[in-house]
Design a protein around this motif. Structure first.
Motif, PDB file in Angstrom:
ATOM      1  N   THR A 539      40.392  46.902  44.462  1.00  0.00           N
ATOM      2  CA  THR A 539      41.458  46.633  45.097  1.00  0.00           C
ATOM      3  C   THR A 539      42.438  45.740  44.987  1.00  0.00           C
ATOM      4  O   THR A 539      42.052  44.492  45.370  1.00  0.00           O
ATOM      5  N   PRO A 540      43.874  45.583  44.857  1.00  0.00           N
ATOM      6  CA  PRO A 540      44.664  44.565  44.735  1.00  0.00           C
ATOM      7  C   PRO A 540      45.053  44.109  45.912  1.00  0.00           C
ATOM      8  O   PRO A 540      46.243  44.692  46.375  1.00  0.00           O
ATOM      9  N   VAL A 541      44.490  43.791  46.809  1.00  0.00           N
ATOM     10  CA  VAL A 541      44.717  43.128  47.973  1.00  0.00           C
ATOM     11  C   VAL A 541      44.141  41.789  48.706  1.00  0.00           C
ATOM     12  O   VAL A 541      43.098  41.565  47.764  1.00  0.00           O
ATOM     13  N   PRO A 542      44.463  41.184  49.059  1.00  0.00           N
ATOM     14  CA  PRO A 542      43.923  39.744  49.673  1.00  0.00           C
ATOM     15  C   PRO A 542      42.396  40.036  50.128  1.00  0.00           C
ATOM     16  O   PRO A 542      42.081  41.100  50.920  1.00  0.00           O
ATOM     17  N   ASN A 561      33.878  47.676  50.259  1.00  0.00           N
ATOM     18  CA  ASN A 561      34.673  47.011  49.174  1.00  0.00           C
ATOM     19  C   ASN A 561      33.877  47.112  47.890  1.00  0.00           C
ATOM     20  O   ASN A 561      32.857  46.278  47.609  1.00  0.00           O
ATOM     21  N   VAL A 562      34.340  47.782  47.054  1.00  0.00           N
ATOM     22  CA  VAL A 562      33.698  47.745  45.649  1.00  0.00           C
ATOM     23  C   VAL A 562      34.460  46.771  44.617  1.00  0.00           C
ATOM     24  O   VAL A 562      35.818  47.118  44.628  1.00  0.00           O
ATOM     25  N   TYR A 563      33.748  46.007  44.107  1.00  0.00           N
ATOM     26  CA  TYR A 563      34.575  45.091  43.332  1.00  0.00           C
ATOM     27  C   TYR A 563      33.589  44.963  41.940  1.00  0.00           C
ATOM     28  O   TYR A 563      32.455  45.319  41.872  1.00  0.00           O
ATOM     29  N   SER A 564      34.377  44.215  40.792  1.00  0.00           N
ATOM     30  CA  SER A 564      33.805  44.023  39.785  1.00  0.00           C
ATOM     31  C   SER A 564      34.315  42.462  39.275  1.00  0.00           C
ATOM     32  O   SER A 564      35.528  42.119  39.128  1.00  0.00           O
ATOM     33  N   GLU A 565      33.524  41.468  38.962  1.00  0.00           N
ATOM     34  CA  GLU A 565      33.879  40.202  38.376  1.00  0.00           C
ATOM     35  C   GLU A 565      34.369  40.262  37.002  1.00  0.00           C
ATOM     36  O   GLU A 565      34.975  39.325  36.536  1.00  0.00           O
ATOM     37  N   HIS A 566      34.200  41.381  36.372  1.00  0.00           N
ATOM     38  CA  HIS A 566      34.696  41.598  35.089  1.00  0.00           C
ATOM     39  C   HIS A 566      36.053  42.353  34.824  1.00  0.00           C
ATOM     40  O   HIS A 566      36.285  42.885  33.634  1.00  0.00           O
ATOM     41  N   LEU A 586      37.936  41.679  43.126  1.00  0.00           N
ATOM     42  CA  LEU A 586      37.070  40.487  42.118  1.00  0.00           C
ATOM     43  C   LEU A 586      36.110  40.067  43.128  1.00  0.00           C
ATOM     44  O   LEU A 586      35.270  39.430  42.314  1.00  0.00           O
ATOM     45  N   GLN A 587      35.768  39.994  44.233  1.00  0.00           N
ATOM     46  CA  GLN A 587      34.858  39.263  44.944  1.00  0.00           C
ATOM     47  C   GLN A 587      34.703  39.907  46.430  1.00  0.00           C
ATOM     48  O   GLN A 587      35.305  40.814  46.828  1.00  0.00           O
ATOM     49  N   ALA A 588      33.567  39.259  47.037  1.00  0.00           N
ATOM     50  CA  ALA A 588      33.074  39.808  48.315  1.00  0.00           C
ATOM     51  C   ALA A 588      33.928  39.564  49.675  1.00  0.00           C
ATOM     52  O   ALA A 588      34.727  38.521  49.357  1.00  0.00           O
TER      53      ALA A 588
END
Length: 696
Positions: A539-542, A561-566, A586-588
């Protein structure tokens, strides 16, 4: 009561009800269970706004002091002081954030809504149980009332009843064992003596509670979560609730279709519409199959029809009527439950709101047509819940629906079509950049760095910045459109396009951004109880806590919130935004209770992989309704894609292109691909229009 006895009773029309199955003490335990579970739910609301409560999976580590951590005088060393200071500052930050008037008002309104719902449930449970106590224990009465419908109605109902009774939607496409493990983990059981009852009685109790909650003349997200907690507390598998929901939906709709349209009942229905503020406020209602607008029948007749169609549910007509209350009296109320559009959340929606949003529509994906959208939801596919999947970019028209085929059959599934042109430009731009030589070189340089955070300091490879103009503008435009489309989605939900049913929202990339905009709007307008669960991917949100706390307030079930550091592409796309607040994809998310942070770095190696991994991700996070066969097919597709990408990369090995020249070539390629996709879509729309109007 033994199973054999139950079968004997059913054979003679002797359906069970709460007044005869539960003892007086057990009925008291039922009231106590509902009170205890709703108290747990109330605490969840309180925890959202409690500065001392942290996210369960983000708690600070406990400080352990050993002799090595002490100075000669026995005082703690400076290292631990820093940890304590960090903890204190985080608490102070949360307290300050929660003390602002805007957040205090949101907390107050969220509590008021919950309290109103809780009181209505507890009152209804008490009223219905009391009424059931007063029903004479005469099986003949149940039989006579159930037999009230005329022979023609019964003849029409019986074959439908048999077909519905044989439906087992959960077992056909969901890993039941995994779903039940997730149920207990997500909704820990509340202790109750009722869990020691026979499975037959516990099942009957769960089914009765569904009908009782529907008797509130809605099925808000809170009611659905209550049922999940009841199932967990009664040690019942999730599929029993799913099957009961399906049968209840079919029974209600079939009963509503059989209602007569005489003048008196029509008048009462019109009064009901006004009294219950059943306002649609949407364009395009004309021509939609609004169910039951012509009136209703007496409760026993409707309940008898519902009891017949819900054959196998184990509850007779008398109890059905008592449990359903006003819902059993009016086809208008039933129609309102399932939405103003009857069989479809389709049509031209909300022109007054959607002037700045192009091509906004819900595409039903159900039954045998799940591989392509259909105009209307078929009767056999109607459910008590709605799931909406929202794609984040397009490279071909199928991308609107393909990622959502892994969603199962326990709810009505829709794909949201929105801003096709903007998403197509973004999709073709993303694809071109990721396949470019500039990106291959840049990615190696990025991976070689030891600190990923340096990307947010604008330390990007020069070659990549040269081609940034290909992607920056399409992303900026689509991001802005996503925010506007989110407001339109919020309007649709508030105006009950989905009816009085809970909605689950799932999206990736800008589809997730759209959902974020929708949830913030719902919170600002205090629209609680509409959204059951939400899954946001890449997700491109803060990642700012205040934003996610606001979103959490209008989601009664899971907020994931599903994210990936890659996800380097997402970092690159978002580099010019408010990066000081972090990026959710990108993060928790920190400091907000009940946000599920799921790190998919091992699975998601790039932003463009999300659309091929929706089913796999949902399966891994324990989503309750997944078609595991579609997930397997999805994974095969991704493997083929990976092989193709690998081959293209090998073919380009050692190739060098001047970044400026490559950018120019890419610009032409993006323009050509976008035009081709949009022309193909325009031709398809023209064909559909000509076909529907009879033009050759």
């Amino acid at each position: 009561m033994s199973t054999s006895t139950s079968k004997d009773n059913s054979a003679h029309g002797d359906d069970l009800d709460l007044s005869t199955v539960l003892t007086a003490e057990e009925r008291v335990q039922l009231k106590l269970l509902i009170a205890n579970i709703t108290e747990v739910m109330q605490k969840r609301v309180a925890d959202i706004f409690d500065a001392s409560v942290m996210n369960g999976n983000q708690a600070l580590p406990k400080l352990q002091v050993t002799s090595k951590d002490l100075n000669s005088n026995g005082s703690k060393i400076q290292k631990e002081t820093h940890e304590e200071e960090k903890s204190r500052k985080m608490r102070e930050k949360r307290a300050k954030e929660l003390a602002v008037p805007k957040m205090l008002d949101l907390k107050k309104d969220a509590f008021e809504f919950f309290q109103h719902w809780r009181e209505s449930v507890i009152e209804r449970v008490a009223t219905v149980v009391t009424k059931l106590n007063e029903i004479p224990d005469k099986r003949e009465e149940n039989v006579s009332i159930a037999a009230t419908p005329d022979p023609q109605l019964s003849a029409e109902i019986e074959p439908i009843s048999a077909a519905i009774a044989n439906q087992i939607p959960a077992e056909s496409n969901t890993n039941i064992e995994d779903a039940d493990v997730a149920l207990v983990k997500l909704y820990p059981p509340t202790s109750t003596p009722l869990s020691s009852l026979s499975k037959e009685k516990r099942t009957l109790l769960l089914r009765a509670m569904l009908l009782l909650l529907l008797g509130l003349e809605n099925y808000v997200a809170h009611s659905r979560i209550l049922l999940l907690r009841i199932a967990s507390s009664l040690d019942l598998p999730l599929h029993i609730l799913a099957e009961t929901e399906t049968k209840a939906a079919q029974g209600l709709l079939e009963a509503a279709k059989k209602m007569s349209g005489n003048e008196e009942t029509h008048k009462r229905s019109e009064e009901n519409k006004v009294a219950r503020r059943w306002k649609v406020g949407l364009a395009g209602v004309a021509g939609a199959a609004v169910i039951g607008i012509t009136g209703g029948l007496a409760a026993p007749l409707v309940a008898g029809g519902i009891a017949a169609i819900m054959g196998g549910i184990g509850i007779g007509a008398t109890s059905t009527a008592a449990l359903l209350g006003g819902l059993a009296e009016s086809g208008v109320i039933i129609g309102g439950l399932f939405g103003a559009y009857g069989g479809a959340m389709t049509g031209k929606m909300m022109d007054a709101y959607a002037k700045e949003v192009e091509d906004f529509a819900f595409l039903p994906l159900q039954g045998k047509t799940r591989h392509r959208p259909v105009k209307d939801v078929q009767a056999e596919d109607r459910r008590l819940r709605v799931t909406i999947g929202i794609s984040g970019w397009l490279t071909q028209k199928e991308d609107i629906i393909v990622p959502w085929r892994a969603l199962g059959k326990q709810s009505e599934v829709f794909a949201l079509r929105w801003e096709v042109e903007a998403l197509t430009k973004l999709g073709t731009s993303l694809e071109s950049v990721v396949k470019s030589a500039a990106w291959s070189v840049a990615k190696k340089e990025i991976i070689a760095r030891t600190i990923f955070a340096s990307l947010m300091d604008a330390l990007w490879p020069i070659a990549l910045l040269k081609v940034s103009k290909i992607i920056d503008n399409p992303f900026s435009v689509a991001l802005n459109r996503a925010d506007k489309a989110g407001l339109v989605l919020a309007d649709a939900l508030i105006n009950k396009a989905q009816g009085e049913r809970p909605v689950t929202l799932i999206g990736y990339s800008l589809g997730a951004r759209l959902i974020y905009s929708c949830l913030v709007s719902l919170a600002e307008r205090r629209a609680f109880g509409l959204v059951e669960s939400v899954v946001l991917m890449g997700t491109p949100v803060p990642s700012d806590a205040a934003v996610w706390r606001t979103m959490r307030s209008v989601v009664e079930g899971r907020l994931i919130n599903v994210y990936s550091e890659h996800d380097y592409i997402l970092a690159f796309l978002y580099r010019t935004s408010n990066i000081q607040f972090g990026v959710a994809g990108l993060q928790a998310i920190q400091d907000v209770k009940d946000i599920e942070n799921v790190d998919m770095s091992d699975l998601v190696k790039g932003h463009l992989r999300y659309q091929y991994l929706v089913g796999s991700i949902l399966h891994k996070i324990g989503f309750e309704d997944i078609d595991i066969q579609e997930v397997a097919q999805e994974e095969e597709t991704l493997e083929l894609l990976e092989e193709q990408v690998k081959k293209e990369r090998e073919d380009r090995e050692g190739e060098y292109l001047d970044p400026d020249a490559e950018a120019a070539n890419m610009e032409k390629e993006v323009k050509q691909k976008t035009e081709q996709t949009l022309m193909h879509r325009a031709a398809e729309k023209l064909h559909i229009h000509n076909h529907s109007s009879g033009t050759t």
